[in-house]
Scaffold this active site. Structure first.
Site, PDB file in Angstrom:
ATOM      1  N   ASP A   1       0.863  -1.231  -0.067  1.00  0.00           N
ATOM      2  CA  ASP A   1      -0.057   0.044   0.002  1.00  0.00           C
ATOM      3  C   ASP A   1       0.830   1.300   0.131  1.00  0.00           C
ATOM      4  O   ASP A   1       2.137   1.161   0.727  1.00  0.00           O
ATOM      5  CB  ASP A   1      -0.880   0.171   1.287  1.00  0.00           C
ATOM      6  CG  ASP A   1      -2.082   0.828   1.002  1.00  0.00           C
ATOM      7  OD1 ASP A   1      -3.174   0.437   0.952  1.00  0.00           O
ATOM      8  OD2 ASP A   1      -1.848   2.209   0.958  1.00  0.00           O
TER       9      ASP A   1
ATOM     10  N   LEU B   1     -17.848  -9.751  -1.856  1.00  0.00           N
ATOM     11  CA  LEU B   1     -17.949  -9.905  -0.340  1.00  0.00           C
ATOM     12  C   LEU B   1     -18.775  -8.510   0.148  1.00  0.00           C
ATOM     13  O   LEU B   1     -18.777  -7.549  -0.527  1.00  0.00           O
ATOM     14  CB  LEU B   1     -16.659  -9.785   0.320  1.00  0.00           C
ATOM     15  CG  LEU B   1     -15.472 -10.543  -0.264  1.00  0.00           C
ATOM     16  CD1 LEU B   1     -14.112 -10.307   0.436  1.00  0.00           C
ATOM     17  CD2 LEU B   1     -15.955 -12.157   0.085  1.00  0.00           C
TER      18      LEU B   1
ATOM     19  N   LEU C   1     -35.282  -6.890   0.012  1.00  0.00           N
ATOM     20  CA  LEU C   1     -36.450  -6.368  -0.086  1.00  0.00           C
ATOM     21  C   LEU C   1     -36.762  -5.510   1.020  1.00  0.00           C
ATOM     22  O   LEU C   1     -38.018  -5.241   1.226  1.00  0.00           O
ATOM     23  CB  LEU C   1     -37.307  -7.453  -0.532  1.00  0.00           C
ATOM     24  CG  LEU C   1     -37.382  -8.109  -1.990  1.00  0.00           C
ATOM     25  CD1 LEU C   1     -38.619  -8.902  -2.209  1.00  0.00           C
ATOM     26  CD2 LEU C   1     -37.684  -6.678  -2.859  1.00  0.00           C
TER      27      LEU C   1
ATOM     28  N   GLY D   1     -36.547   1.151   2.862  1.00  0.00           N
ATOM     29  CA  GLY D   1     -35.960   2.131   4.044  1.00  0.00           C
ATOM     30  C   GLY D   1     -35.317   3.273   3.269  1.00  0.00           C
ATOM     31  O   GLY D   1     -36.231   3.712   2.419  1.00  0.00           O
TER      32      GLY D   1
ATOM     33  N   CYS E   1     -20.081   0.822  -2.985  1.00  0.00           N
ATOM     34  CA  CYS E   1     -20.186   0.109  -3.968  1.00  0.00           C
ATOM     35  C   CYS E   1     -21.750   0.155  -4.908  1.00  0.00           C
ATOM     36  O   CYS E   1     -21.499   0.421  -6.073  1.00  0.00           O
ATOM     37  CB  CYS E   1     -20.234  -1.479  -3.750  1.00  0.00           C
ATOM     38  SG  CYS E   1     -18.745  -1.936  -2.782  1.00  0.00           S
TER      39      CYS E   1
ATOM     40  N   LYS F   1     -22.073   3.755  -6.403  1.00  0.00           N
ATOM     41  CA  LYS F   1     -21.038   3.845  -7.627  1.00  0.00           C
ATOM     42  C   LYS F   1     -20.908   3.035  -8.859  1.00  0.00           C
ATOM     43  O   LYS F   1     -21.041   3.564 -10.025  1.00  0.00           O
ATOM     44  CB  LYS F   1     -19.541   3.951  -6.930  1.00  0.00           C
ATOM     45  CG  LYS F   1     -18.358   3.483  -7.662  1.00  0.00           C
ATOM     46  CD  LYS F   1     -17.101   3.292  -6.949  1.00  0.00           C
ATOM     47  CE  LYS F   1     -16.696   1.894  -6.388  1.00  0.00           C
ATOM     48  NZ  LYS F   1     -16.432   1.139  -7.467  1.00  0.00           N
TER      49      LYS F   1
ATOM     50  N   ARG G   1     -18.879   5.880   3.886  1.00  0.00           N
ATOM     51  CA  ARG G   1     -19.117   6.071   2.418  1.00  0.00           C
ATOM     52  C   ARG G   1     -20.544   6.024   1.889  1.00  0.00           C
ATOM     53  O   ARG G   1     -21.191   4.949   2.010  1.00  0.00           O
ATOM     54  CB  ARG G   1     -18.312   5.380   1.648  1.00  0.00           C
ATOM     55  CG  ARG G   1     -16.751   5.911   1.685  1.00  0.00           C
ATOM     56  CD  ARG G   1     -15.869   5.023   0.813  1.00  0.00           C
ATOM     57  NE  ARG G   1     -15.595   3.779   1.392  1.00  0.00           N
ATOM     58  CZ  ARG G   1     -14.890   2.756   0.893  1.00  0.00           C
ATOM     59  NH1 ARG G   1     -14.235   3.094  -0.180  1.00  0.00           N
ATOM     60  NH2 ARG G   1     -14.700   1.274   1.606  1.00  0.00           N
TER      61      ARG G   1
HETATM   62  C1  UGA Z   1     -22.362  -5.117  -1.937  1.00  0.00           C
HETATM   63  C2  UGA Z   1     -22.728  -6.278  -2.527  1.00  0.00           C
HETATM   64  O1  UGA Z   1     -23.752  -6.879  -1.625  1.00  0.00           O
HETATM   65  C3  UGA Z   1     -21.661  -7.376  -2.438  1.00  0.00           C
HETATM   66  O2  UGA Z   1     -21.962  -8.704  -2.789  1.00  0.00           O
HETATM   67  C4  UGA Z   1     -20.537  -6.631  -3.377  1.00  0.00           C
HETATM   68  O3  UGA Z   1     -19.061  -7.315  -3.324  1.00  0.00           O
HETATM   69  C5  UGA Z   1     -20.009  -5.301  -2.507  1.00  0.00           C
HETATM   70  O4  UGA Z   1     -21.165  -4.465  -2.580  1.00  0.00           O
HETATM   71  C6  UGA Z   1     -18.889  -4.825  -3.463  1.00  0.00           C
HETATM   72  O5  UGA Z   1     -19.103  -4.585  -4.721  1.00  0.00           O
HETATM   73  O6  UGA Z   1     -17.841  -4.697  -3.118  1.00  0.00           O
HETATM   74  P1  UGA Z   1     -21.989  -3.896   0.530  1.00  0.00           P
HETATM   75  O7  UGA Z   1     -21.626  -2.662  -0.211  1.00  0.00           O
HETATM   76  O8  UGA Z   1     -20.821  -4.164   1.612  1.00  0.00           O
HETATM   77  O9  UGA Z   1     -21.882  -4.996  -0.670  1.00  0.00           O
HETATM   78  O10 UGA Z   1     -23.467  -3.759   1.227  1.00  0.00           O
HETATM   79  P2  UGA Z   1     -24.826  -4.549   1.019  1.00  0.00           P
HETATM   80  O11 UGA Z   1     -24.813  -5.508   2.264  1.00  0.00           O
HETATM   81  O12 UGA Z   1     -25.001  -4.986  -0.056  1.00  0.00           O
HETATM   82  O13 UGA Z   1     -25.696  -2.991   1.390  1.00  0.00           O
HETATM   83  C7  UGA Z   1     -25.864  -2.227   0.412  1.00  0.00           C
HETATM   84  C8  UGA Z   1     -26.536  -1.152   1.015  1.00  0.00           C
HETATM   85  O14 UGA Z   1     -28.188  -1.649   0.568  1.00  0.00           O
HETATM   86  C9  UGA Z   1     -26.602  -0.809   2.472  1.00  0.00           C
HETATM   87  O15 UGA Z   1     -26.945   0.512   2.510  1.00  0.00           O
HETATM   88  C10 UGA Z   1     -27.892  -1.456   3.016  1.00  0.00           C
HETATM   89  O16 UGA Z   1     -28.511  -0.829   4.133  1.00  0.00           O
HETATM   90  C11 UGA Z   1     -29.012  -1.173   1.808  1.00  0.00           C
HETATM   91  N1  UGA Z   1     -29.980  -2.283   1.899  1.00  0.00           N
HETATM   92  C12 UGA Z   1     -29.692  -3.503   1.709  1.00  0.00           C
HETATM   93  C13 UGA Z   1     -31.372  -1.916   1.972  1.00  0.00           C
HETATM   94  O17 UGA Z   1     -31.719  -0.732   1.888  1.00  0.00           O
HETATM   95  N2  UGA Z   1     -32.238  -2.796   1.782  1.00  0.00           N
HETATM   96  C14 UGA Z   1     -31.912  -4.414   1.732  1.00  0.00           C
HETATM   97  O18 UGA Z   1     -32.854  -5.013   1.825  1.00  0.00           O
HETATM   98  C15 UGA Z   1     -30.697  -4.621   1.815  1.00  0.00           C
END
Ligand code: UGA
Length: 440
Positions: A30, A146, A248, A251, A258, A261, A325
């Protein structure tokens, strides 16, 4: 086999520590010296469940960190895990990928395999292959799936391994299968394909999940107007296997480093290729409006929020992470501060609280910082003497708090639940007025 991992953010650090736990000799690289120092001392610069413990176990044994690209000289395989942020227009900015490749080029001496884990637009791996013409190096696309908060667990038990190869490459498959031998033995599906398909799988997965969220969020606005209950709707939809119950939950919109973007980048990739992206454009705009809509609900209730004090429970973009973020909670705080509210913020994760302090104290580009925003280290102090409690994170721990005590501590007994996480009937029994997202 010697492995290097470039970039020690959420993706790279899990990859480095995870591969060390498989017994490989791993060097994490890094450009941030202070981070490298912390890591070599066994201190994790980010919060991820179980990561620091595993880091401590391997660092100094088969895992080390450095700022020097020279250390990649004797690596057989290099994983590229640097950030791919968005530029002002929403395109993916590949500057960290290109600068890392330029640095690496100086130290290519023997045959190597360069594995791209960073999320990159369709066509990037082929472009890199062209840029490295003349070097004895193969490029492999290996997107990661992940989720923050459970990343280490998922690294050890992935749902699939996606690998994209150049059509003329005959050596990489064997090398990657050697590295991911543990997953082969567990019968985890391997998808072996070309670069472009592999790159698209990543964007398609994230955009589809984001679309599920925006779909239910759009419906939640109709539910709000019609006395339908979005939680019951989502639950019942999810019982149909073809739909599935995950992602689903209505909220205040999705956040994180991720989904926002990647959805924007995919829109740009469509446009670049002369194709109109209708669904994904709607996914993005529904998400951008959802927080404003929820803010409107709060404003409508109070009329004037100038001088009102709110407890915000949830600073990070989701539970069990310190990552702020694109956090919907932070966006809501900004909207509230702009209208003169006073904010008391809390997050279960200490590092998330620290990060929030840093944003508001040191980021001059933010409209407000310091005076009207307070971060507290205790949930009960946060809710004391407030005019309203606003939930911005879907953390089930909230249901186990002492809501009778919280009722006594808050001046006004009002809850706005931006994640529909609280048991409505329970808090209403204590006497709270409760507003969720699309609930009857
Ligand atoms: C997401 C993907 O789920 C991963 O598979 C992927 O590897 C990652 O992006 C990436 O591209 O690196 P992550 O950003 O860690 O993972 O978070 P998530 O658990 O997917 O949640 C994303 C957002 O959706 C959060 O703000 C969460 O609160 C929101 N969310 C999730 C909802 O508003 N409703 C839901 O039913 C589920």
């Amino acid at each position: 086999m010697k492995i290097s991992v470039i970039g020690t953010g959420y993706v790279g650090l899990i990859q480095a520590v995870g591969l060390a736990s498989f017994g490989f000799d791993v060097t994490g690289i890094d450009i941030d010296e202070s981070k490298v120092k912390m890591l070599n001392n066994g201190v994790c610069p980010l919060y991820e469940d179980g990561l620091e413990k595993l880091l401590k176990k391997h660092v100094g044994n088969n895992l080390k960190f450095t700022t020097s690209y020279e250390e990649t000289i004797d690596s057989d395989v290099i994983f590229l895990c640097v950030g791919t942020p968005q530029d002002k227009e929403g395109n993916t900015d590949l500057k960290y990928i290109f600068s890392a490749v330029e640095m690496l080029k100086k130290h290519f001496q023997s045959q190597k395999w360069l594995v791209i884990k960073s999320t990159v637009p369709i066509g990037t791996n082929r472009l890199l292959k062209e840029r490295l013409t003349g070097y004895d190096i193969e490029i492999i696309s290996n997107p990661e799936f992940l989720k923050e908060g459970v990343a280490l667990k998922e690294f050890l038990n992935p749902e699939r391994i996606v690998l994209g190869f150049d059509e003329n490459d005959s050596s990489s498959k064997e090398i990657l299968e050697k590295i991911y031998k543990n997953f082969k033995e567990k019968n985890i599906p391997f998808i072996l394909t070309n670069y472009e398909t592999s790159e698209m799988i990543k964007y398609a997965s994230n955009a589809f999940l984001a679309t599920k969220i925006s779909f239910i969020n759009e419906l939640s606005k109709l539910a709000d107007k019609t006395n339908a209950d979005i939680k019951t709707v989502a639950y019942s939809m999810g019982l149909d296997d073809r739909i599935g119950k995950k992602f689903l939950n209505a909220g205040i919109g999705y956040g994180g480093s991720c989904f926002p973007k990647d959805v924007k980048s995919l829109i740009k990739q469509f446009e670049y290729n002369g194709v109109v992206p209708k669904i994904i454009t709607a996914t993005n705009s529904v998400n951008e409006n959802q927080i404003k809509w929820f803010f409107g609900k709060i404003k409508n209730y109070y009329g004037n929020i100038n001088g009102k004090t709110f407890a915000i429970l949830g600073l990070a973009f989701k539970p069990d992470t310190d990552d702020l973020r694109e956090s919907a909670g932070i966006k809501l705080i900004d909207l509230l501060l702009c209208e003169g509210a006073i904010i008391k913020g809390y997050d279960y994760i200490k590092q998330a609280r620290e990060n929030a302090c840093n944003i508001y104290k040191s980021n001059a580009s933010k409209p407000f910082h310091g005076s009207n925003f307070y971060v507290l280290d205790n949930l009960y102090d946060t809710v004391s003497n407030v005019d309203g409690i606003i939930i911005t994170v879907e953390d089930n721990k909230l249901n186990y708090e002492d809501w009778s005590n919280i009722f006594n501590l808050a001046s006004e007994k009002i809850i706005f639940d931006g994640k529909n996480i609280l048991h409505k009937e329970k808090v209403e029994k204590f006497g709270f007025e409760y507003f969720g997202v699309g609930l009857k």
